[in-house]
Design an enzyme around this catalytic site. Structure first.
Site, PDB file in Angstrom:
ATOM      1  N   ASN A   1       0.886  -1.230  -0.103  1.00 53.77           N
ATOM      2  CA  ASN A   1       0.066   0.111   0.032  1.00 53.77           C
ATOM      3  C   ASN A   1       0.954   1.304  -0.123  1.00 53.77           C
ATOM      4  O   ASN A   1       1.323   1.612   1.226  1.00 53.77           O
ATOM      5  CB  ASN A   1      -0.908  -0.079   1.131  1.00 53.77           C
ATOM      6  CG  ASN A   1      -1.973  -1.259   1.151  1.00 53.77           C
ATOM      7  OD1 ASN A   1      -3.163  -1.025   0.387  1.00 53.77           O
ATOM      8  ND2 ASN A   1      -1.667  -2.089   1.863  1.00 53.77           N
ATOM      9  N   GLU A   2       1.267   1.722  -1.199  1.00 56.21           N
ATOM     10  CA  GLU A   2       2.143   2.886  -1.404  1.00 56.21           C
ATOM     11  C   GLU A   2       1.344   4.157  -0.788  1.00 56.21           C
ATOM     12  O   GLU A   2       0.280   4.145  -0.636  1.00 56.21           O
ATOM     13  CB  GLU A   2       2.607   2.861  -2.768  1.00 56.21           C
ATOM     14  CG  GLU A   2       3.458   1.762  -3.350  1.00 56.21           C
ATOM     15  CD  GLU A   2       4.761   1.562  -2.778  1.00 56.21           C
ATOM     16  OE1 GLU A   2       4.987   2.217  -1.851  1.00 56.21           O
ATOM     17  OE2 GLU A   2       5.418   0.917  -3.492  1.00 56.21           O
ATOM     18  N   PRO A   3       2.382   4.980  -0.772  1.00 57.41           N
ATOM     19  CA  PRO A   3       1.828   6.506  -0.434  1.00 57.41           C
ATOM     20  C   PRO A   3       0.783   6.868  -1.264  1.00 57.41           C
ATOM     21  O   PRO A   3       0.527   7.045  -2.533  1.00 57.41           O
ATOM     22  CB  PRO A   3       2.960   7.435  -0.699  1.00 57.41           C
ATOM     23  CG  PRO A   3       4.144   6.334  -0.609  1.00 57.41           C
ATOM     24  CD  PRO A   3       3.543   5.137  -1.021  1.00 57.41           C
TER      25      PRO A   3
END
Length: 638
Positions: free
Chosen positions: A168-170
């Site tokens: 879950n990237e930025p």
């Protein structure tokens, strides 16, 4: 189930609640932390098994949980059954085959599932080779399987340098479910060590969403190493925001963060403990190291040289306790100034005898019984070929110029550092000039590693020549742990320790330099230091051991903080340029470009060289203004 350590973390968090928003525990070493996490998993499995119930685990991949999985495998060999366990993995690269060397399917089999008795139909990992058009349905099915299993009882997490949990990237939403996501470039750069080339790292991955993770009844998130320290501080002490998805864990009612000392180093309670509360009410005290930490911090906050700090400065920045212990600002400032001044020396190996046999005043930072021996036998341990010149190249040059017998031990082959395209360039050159026939099978991993190791050796010899080190004093140890895969990945063996101990006994050094850079994202430095520590224990009864002085260097990712500097070696502009030439002999080393750049044809101009930054820190504190400074921390062998 024993959760006393979680209760201890909650109690501790009350003291730091102004700063920390996730309960946490700090261990001295990653393996100790991982053992406690594995014990909690085992307790849960036993507890549920005794009641005839299943337990649902959410599992992570990457280097962080490997020690946990090794401990679970050990517990199974001792009789613990995992047949009542259902697992759901966080993520998988896409597109990728389950048999691909770097797939998480293969990772989990090699590190965990092949060593436990979990039934195959109770293991769930996202599909990395499903058709893109079927991805949405597959993700919904994965979510449904978690619900049908009763939800996740215990979710194990790591944290990426972007602050991601899972993939879950930025920018990921708190309400996100399992989905296909585009990977952040920093995440992909961190994966180069596995895929050998940025072009080979997948650009997308399937991941559990933030909402899915937060629905777990209990979450344990682990982080080890100084390279994780900045993002750990943001996750624990920062505001909840989508740019650091780990901050969402602050709102989970049963979450625990498990850290080693290095990963916790940027937390307020560690970095500036006087802001949390009086030191006399904690386990800390105002010793010389803490004084140097506080005064250096105060000088940075006020933008003053240390001798210009006033009583008002100390009062204004919560350091009244320091004033009450040492009297006044003048005494504190002078104490700090003298301590730091005494670390600076241009003679890291000691000064030679005077021609008229007059007494020679040796550098104050040298303390060993052999400090007056000249020349000395110096043994420098370099984890990878290249760490030596990159981290302490100026000091290495100085030791060689002073006519000491300088030996360099390259602890691992460094083959992982050579990209495939670099190897191909060498092979093409070889093919053009003739010589030994090229390998017929270019897919033979062992042969490719051998060829890459040969490249690293050639570059290490070239760098040593620049530093004027005798080529007969180069030792390529090729420690076996570095070549292991699967369950044995990066595990230390008695052979590693024996190889190192034999070299120590053969050279009988007066001084040892070793990499203490625990910010190394690959963990190789940490393992090499562990091996050297064990080898030195074997040699502790030898006469040379009692007369030996040991120093830990850093510099590849960060120099020592001021309060931990015990020896500072200043470098002239010409020495920095020579260091740069030595670094650039390592043309295939993929980390070199991040440290130095070529500016107008001058190798050695820094892109992010920590030795330059350290010299600026010394200058700002009121010390002499040097071109660069390499710093060392005393390593007490006893």
């Amino acid at each position: 189930m024993n959760t006393s350590w979680y209760q201890d973390a909650l109690a501790s968090s009350l003291e730091t609640s102004k700063w920390e928003h996730i309960p946490l525990v700090i261990f001295e070493q990653p393996r100790l932390a991982a053992t406690r996490v594995a014990q909690e998993i085992a307790d849960l499995v036993r507890h549920r098994g005794a009641d005839g119930l299943k337990v649902v685990l959410g599992l992570a991949t990457g280097s962080t949980p490997i020690f946990v999985y090794q401990e679970l495998a050990r517990l199974h060999r001792e009789g613990l059954s995992f047949r009542n366990v259902i697992t759901f993995n966080l993520d998988e690269y896409f597109p990728i085959s389950p048999e691909h060397t770097q797939s998480y399917h293969r990772f989990m089999r090699e590190h965990l599932f092949d060593h436990l008795d979990i039934p195959e139909n109770q293991i769930h990992i996202p599909d990395g080779e499903i058709a893109r058009g079927d991805m949405a349905a597959a993700c919904e099915r994965y979510e449904r399987q978690i619900v049908e299993a009763g939800g996740i009882d215990l979710q194990i997490l790591g944290i990426g340098r972007t602050g991601h949990i899972g993939f879950n990237e930025p920018g990921s939403s708190r309400r996100s479910g399992t989905r296909l996501i585009h990977l952040d470039r920093l995440t992909r750069l961190d994966a180069i060590k596995d895929f050998q080339s940025e072009e080979l790292v997948p650009r997308t991955a399937v991941t559990m969403g933030v909402k899915t993770i937060l629905q777990a009844r209990r979450i344990v998130i682990m982080a080890f190493g100084e390279h994780k320290a900045p993002v750990v501080a943001r996750a624990v002490e920062g505001e909840v925001n989508a740019e650091v998805t780990a901050t969402y864990l602050q709102d989970h009612e049963n979450c625990l963060m498990v850290l080693d000392r290095a990963a916790a180093s940027q937390l307020t309670r560690i970095r500036t403990p006087w802001l949390v509360g009086p030191l006399h009410e904690s386990v800390l005290s105002w010793n010389d190291s803490m004084l140097r930490r506080a005064v250096n911090w105060l000088a940075q906050q006020t933008s003053k040289a240390v001798l210009k700090l006033t009583d008002e400065d100390y009062n204004s920045y919560s350091l009244q306790e320091l004033l009450s212990q040492y009297g006044n600002a003048y005494e504190i400032n002078l104490r700090f100034f003298r301590q730091l001044q005494n670390t600076i020396t241009g003679w890291p190996g000691g000064k030679p005898p005077a021609e008229d046999n007059a007494p020679v005043v040796q550098p104050r930072c040298l303390r060993s019984p052999s400090r007056a021996v000249y020349p000395k036998r110096i043994l420098i341990f370099s984890p990878h070929p290249g760490d030596d010149v990159l981290s302490m190249g100026g000091t290495l040059l100085r030791l060689a110029e002073h006519k000491h017998d300088v030996h360099i031990a390259y602890q691992v082959s460094g083959s992982d550092s050579v990209k495939h395209e670099v190897l191909q360039r060498y092979l093409d050159f070889h093919q053009q000039v003739g010589g030994v026939p090229l390998p017929k099978d270019r897919s033979d991993a062992r042969q490719l590693r051998t060829l890459k190791a040969t490249i690293c050796r050639a570059e290490a010899r070239a760098a040593a020549r620049v530093c004027r080190v005798n080529p007969d004093y180069l030792h390529f140890l090729d420690l076996p742990f570095y070549e292991k895969v699967g369950e044995q990945y990066r595990q230390v063996s008695p052979e590693d320790i024996t190889i190192t101990a034999r070299l120590l006994d053969r050279i009988r050094p007066h001084q040892i330099y070793a990499a203490g850079d625990l910010a190394d994202p690959h963990g190789t430095h940490r393992i090499c230091l562990e091996i050297l520590t064990q080898a030195l224990k074997q040699c502790s009864g030898e006469k040379w051991f009692a007369e030996c002085e040991a120093w830990l260097y850093r510099g590849a990712w960060a120099e020592w903080p001021i309060h931990e500097v015990d020896m500072a070696v200043p470098l002239s502009p010409s020495e920095v340029a020579t260091k740069g030439r030595a670094v650039f002999q390592h043309e295939s080393w993929k980390h070199r470009a991040a440290m130095f750049s070529k500016d107008a044809g001058e190798p050695g101009k820094p892109a992010a060289d920590a030795a330059y930054a350290t010299s600026r820190q010394f200058d700002a504190l009121g010390m002499p203004d040097y071109e660069a400074i390499e710093t060392f921390h005393r390593w007490t062998l006893a």
